[in-house]
Design a protein around this motif. Structure first.
Motif, PDB file in Angstrom:
ATOM      1  N   ARG A  99       0.823  -1.218   0.000  1.00  0.00           N
ATOM      2  CA  ARG A  99       0.000   0.000   0.000  1.00  0.00           C
ATOM      3  C   ARG A  99       0.850   1.259   0.000  1.00  0.00           C
ATOM      4  O   ARG A  99       0.414   2.306  -0.458  1.00  0.00           O
ATOM      5  CB  ARG A  99      -0.932  -0.009   1.210  1.00  0.00           C
ATOM      6  N   LYS A 133      -6.151   1.058  -5.644  1.00  0.00           N
ATOM      7  CA  LYS A 133      -5.557   2.375  -5.890  1.00  0.00           C
ATOM      8  C   LYS A 133      -6.089   2.981  -7.190  1.00  0.00           C
ATOM      9  O   LYS A 133      -6.355   4.179  -7.250  1.00  0.00           O
ATOM     10  CB  LYS A 133      -4.037   2.283  -5.936  1.00  0.00           C
ATOM     11  N   ASP A 176      -9.632   4.146  -6.609  1.00  0.00           N
ATOM     12  CA  ASP A 176      -9.615   5.363  -5.804  1.00  0.00           C
ATOM     13  C   ASP A 176      -9.237   6.568  -6.644  1.00  0.00           C
ATOM     14  O   ASP A 176      -9.814   7.653  -6.514  1.00  0.00           O
ATOM     15  CB  ASP A 176      -8.651   5.195  -4.633  1.00  0.00           C
ATOM     16  N   THR A 210       3.639   3.146  -5.107  1.00  0.00           N
ATOM     17  CA  THR A 210       2.803   3.746  -6.139  1.00  0.00           C
ATOM     18  C   THR A 210       2.322   2.656  -7.087  1.00  0.00           C
ATOM     19  O   THR A 210       2.814   1.523  -7.046  1.00  0.00           O
ATOM     20  CB  THR A 210       3.594   4.800  -6.938  1.00  0.00           C
TER      21      THR A 210
END
Length: 69
Positions: free
Chosen positions: A8, A61, A64, A11
């Protein structure tokens, strides 16, 4: 085995690079297994699970990032 928390912190590009590295390792482990040269059979399982962790974190990710855009 790497924890999801470590992934997490990376990147999305770093996760993609790590995924490529693990996929190559998985291929090499499968090849070693087929030729009878595999010593650490537990590594196959841990690599497979790390790949799943990376895919999960990367997709979260990306989702999001799309939600923010």
């Amino acid at each position: 085995m790497t924890k999801a928390q470590d992934f997490r912190a990376m990147t999305v590009d770093q996760l993609d690079d790590e995924l490529v590295k693990l996929k190559k390792e998985q291929f090499n482990l499968r090849f070693q297994k087929a030729t009878g040269q595999l010593d650490n059979t537990a590594r196959v399982r841990s690599v497979r699970r790390d790949i799943a962790r990376i895919r999960t974190v990367a997709s979260a990710k990306r989702a999001d990032a799309q939600a923010k855009a």
